[in-house]
Design a protein around this motif. Structure first.
Motif, short mmCIF file in Angstrom:
data_model
loop_
_atom_site.label_atom_id
_atom_site.label_comp_id
_atom_site.label_asym_id
_atom_site.label_seq_id
_atom_site.Cartn_x
_atom_site.Cartn_y
_atom_site.Cartn_z
N PRO A 73 -53.72 -37.96 55.67
CA PRO A 73 -52.64 -37.32 56.43
C PRO A 73 -53.17 -36.78 57.76
O PRO A 73 -54.38 -36.63 57.95
N ASP A 74 -52.25 -36.51 58.67
CA ASP A 74 -52.69 -35.92 59.94
C ASP A 74 -51.74 -34.81 60.38
O ASP A 74 -50.64 -34.66 59.85
N ILE A 75 -52.19 -34.05 61.35
CA ILE A 75 -51.45 -32.87 61.79
C ILE A 75 -50.12 -33.23 62.44
O ILE A 75 -49.18 -32.44 62.44
N HIS A 76 -49.99 -34.45 62.98
CA HIS A 76 -48.75 -34.82 63.66
C HIS A 76 -47.60 -35.01 62.68
O HIS A 76 -46.45 -34.69 62.99
N THR A 77 -47.90 -35.52 61.50
CA THR A 77 -46.87 -35.60 60.45
C THR A 77 -46.41 -34.21 60.06
O THR A 77 -45.22 -33.96 59.85
N VAL A 78 -47.36 -33.28 59.96
CA VAL A 78 -47.04 -31.89 59.64
C VAL A 78 -46.15 -31.28 60.73
O VAL A 78 -45.17 -30.58 60.45
N GLU A 79 -46.48 -31.56 61.99
CA GLU A 79 -45.72 -31.00 63.11
C GLU A 79 -44.31 -31.56 63.18
O GLU A 79 -43.35 -30.83 63.47
N ILE A 80 -44.16 -32.85 62.92
CA ILE A 80 -42.81 -33.45 63.00
C ILE A 80 -41.93 -32.88 61.89
O ILE A 80 -40.73 -32.67 62.08
N ALA A 81 -42.52 -32.59 60.72
CA ALA A 81 -41.74 -31.98 59.63
C ALA A 81 -41.27 -30.58 60.03
O ALA A 81 -40.12 -30.20 59.74
N ALA A 82 -42.13 -29.82 60.69
CA ALA A 82 -41.74 -28.48 61.14
C ALA A 82 -40.61 -28.57 62.16
O ALA A 82 -39.71 -27.72 62.17
N ASP A 83 -40.62 -29.60 63.00
CA ASP A 83 -39.52 -29.81 63.96
C ASP A 83 -38.21 -30.14 63.24
O ASP A 83 -37.13 -29.68 63.64
N VAL A 84 -38.30 -30.96 62.19
CA VAL A 84 -37.11 -31.33 61.44
C VAL A 84 -36.44 -30.09 60.84
O VAL A 84 -35.21 -29.99 60.80
N VAL A 85 -37.25 -29.13 60.40
CA VAL A 85 -36.71 -27.90 59.81
C VAL A 85 -35.75 -27.21 60.78
O VAL A 85 -34.70 -26.69 60.39
N LYS A 86 -36.09 -27.24 62.06
CA LYS A 86 -35.22 -26.61 63.07
C LYS A 86 -33.86 -27.28 63.13
O LYS A 86 -32.84 -26.64 63.38
N ASP A 87 -33.83 -28.60 62.88
CA ASP A 87 -32.56 -29.33 62.89
C ASP A 87 -31.70 -29.03 61.67
O ASP A 87 -30.52 -29.34 61.66
N LEU A 88 -32.30 -28.44 60.64
CA LEU A 88 -31.58 -28.21 59.39
C LEU A 88 -30.93 -26.84 59.32
O LEU A 88 -30.19 -26.55 58.38
N LYS A 89 -31.23 -25.99 60.29
CA LYS A 89 -30.71 -24.62 60.26
C LYS A 89 -29.19 -24.62 60.15
O LYS A 89 -28.49 -25.34 60.86
N GLY A 90 -28.69 -23.80 59.26
CA GLY A 90 -27.24 -23.64 59.11
C GLY A 90 -26.57 -24.69 58.25
O GLY A 90 -25.37 -24.59 57.98
N ARG A 91 -27.32 -25.70 57.82
CA ARG A 91 -26.74 -26.74 56.97
C ARG A 91 -27.05 -26.44 55.50
O ARG A 91 -28.01 -25.76 55.19
N ARG A 92 -26.23 -26.97 54.62
CA ARG A 92 -26.35 -26.65 53.20
C ARG A 92 -26.41 -27.91 52.35
O ARG A 92 -25.99 -28.98 52.77
N ASP A 93 -26.91 -27.73 51.11
CA ASP A 93 -26.91 -28.80 50.11
C ASP A 93 -27.57 -30.07 50.65
O ASP A 93 -27.04 -31.17 50.52
N LEU A 94 -28.76 -29.91 51.23
CA LEU A 94 -29.42 -31.03 51.90
C LEU A 94 -30.29 -31.82 50.93
O LEU A 94 -30.95 -31.27 50.05
N LYS A 95 -30.29 -33.13 51.14
CA LYS A 95 -31.11 -34.04 50.34
C LYS A 95 -32.14 -34.70 51.25
O LYS A 95 -31.77 -35.30 52.27
N ILE A 96 -33.40 -34.57 50.87
CA ILE A 96 -34.52 -35.02 51.70
C ILE A 96 -35.29 -36.10 50.95
O ILE A 96 -35.58 -35.96 49.76
#
Length: 267
Positions: A73-96
């Motif tokens: 694994p690398d840090i860039h995969t970790v960083e892109i996941a953290a960015d995705v979290v910002k897109d999920l704010k306020g949404r509910r019942d999410l499937k990943i």
């Protein structure tokens, strides 16, 4: 004790990745689990995933992987996941869904950085049951480590979407695309060949992209790692244009260090 934890945290933050040996790890039960999940590999490594804990303090989760059993694994995969979290704010019942999860770095980072209890399903797949067990080992530890609540967990042996059912709000994958005999950096040299190499550039991308219509819905976000090479990315984007009405798709290039991702939002 707290001083030992502080020193370990500082070392992880400073080094990012380090080699670990089984006796270093906390207690005998953990060591037994490692021998089970990592098949006695002597190439177990640790990568620190930084996140803020429930008190707002900087914390580091030690993601474990074996270089000879899954993709490094690398840090860039970790960083892109953290960015995705910002897109999920306020949404509910999410499937990943993470396809070809390997060590589970993307899902671990997403769970650790997501304080909102909005995930109803987190699913990891891999064609290799050994890699999938490593993802399971890490993800269950990450959930316990974060203290965040979560809905259902699912671990599925699958070649891409073959055994997957349902539609997802977020899908992530990092398909192999290197041509055979392509030289790789040292940290990837022990990796299983199937996680690095493909018969041709589009072999895996086409399988994933052509299958997407059955697994997405309005508002779905798909993140796919791609080569940095501009010509190769044009070829991959052409697969999207052949499979989707691009008036209903927002497609962005995301660069993280020397890595490149396509972020695709379905309207």
């Amino acid at each position: 004790n707290s001083e030992e934890n502080r020193r370990k945290k500082e070392k992880l933050l400073r080094n990012g990745i380090r080699v670990v040996t089984l006796p270093e790890l906390v207690d005998s039960s953990t060591t037994k689990k490692l021998k089970k999940f990592f098949l006695g590999s002597t190439k177990v490594n640790e990568m620190g995933i930084s996140f803020k804990d429930s008190s707002g303090e900087e914390a580091v989760f030690p993601l474990l992987y074996a270089r000879d059993l899954c993709l490094t694994p690398d840090i860039h995969t970790v960083e892109i996941a953290a960015d995705v979290v910002k897109d999920l704010k306020g949404r509910r019942d999410l499937k990943i869904l993470e396809l070809g999860a390997g060590s589970g770095a993307f899902l671990c980072s997403l769970v650790l950085n997501n304080e909102d209890p909005n995930l109803s399903l987190v699913e990891a797949t891999d064609i290799d049951p050994v890699a999938l067990s490593i993802a399971e080992f890490n993800l269950k530890r990450a959930i316990a480590f974060s203290g965040n609540s979560l809905g259902n967990l699912k671990f599925q042996i699958s070649n891409w979407f073959d055994e997957v059912k349902g539609r997802f709000d977020v899908i992530f994958c990092n398909p192999p695309y290197l041509q055979p005999k392509t030289k790789v950096w040292e940290e990837y040299r022990d990796n299983p060949k199937h996680v690095l190499y493909a018969p041709n550039l589009t072999f895996h991308y086409k399988q994933v992209i052509d299958s997407l219509p059955d697994f997405i819905k309005g508002g779905s976000l798909v993140v796919i790692r791609v080569p940095r090479n501009e010509e190769k990315v044009r070829v991959i984007k052409a697969i999207f244009s052949n499979s989707f009405n691009l008036n209903k798709v927002v497609l962005d290039d995301i660069f993280k260090g020397d890595s490149r991702f396509l972020r695709v939002r379905f309207l």
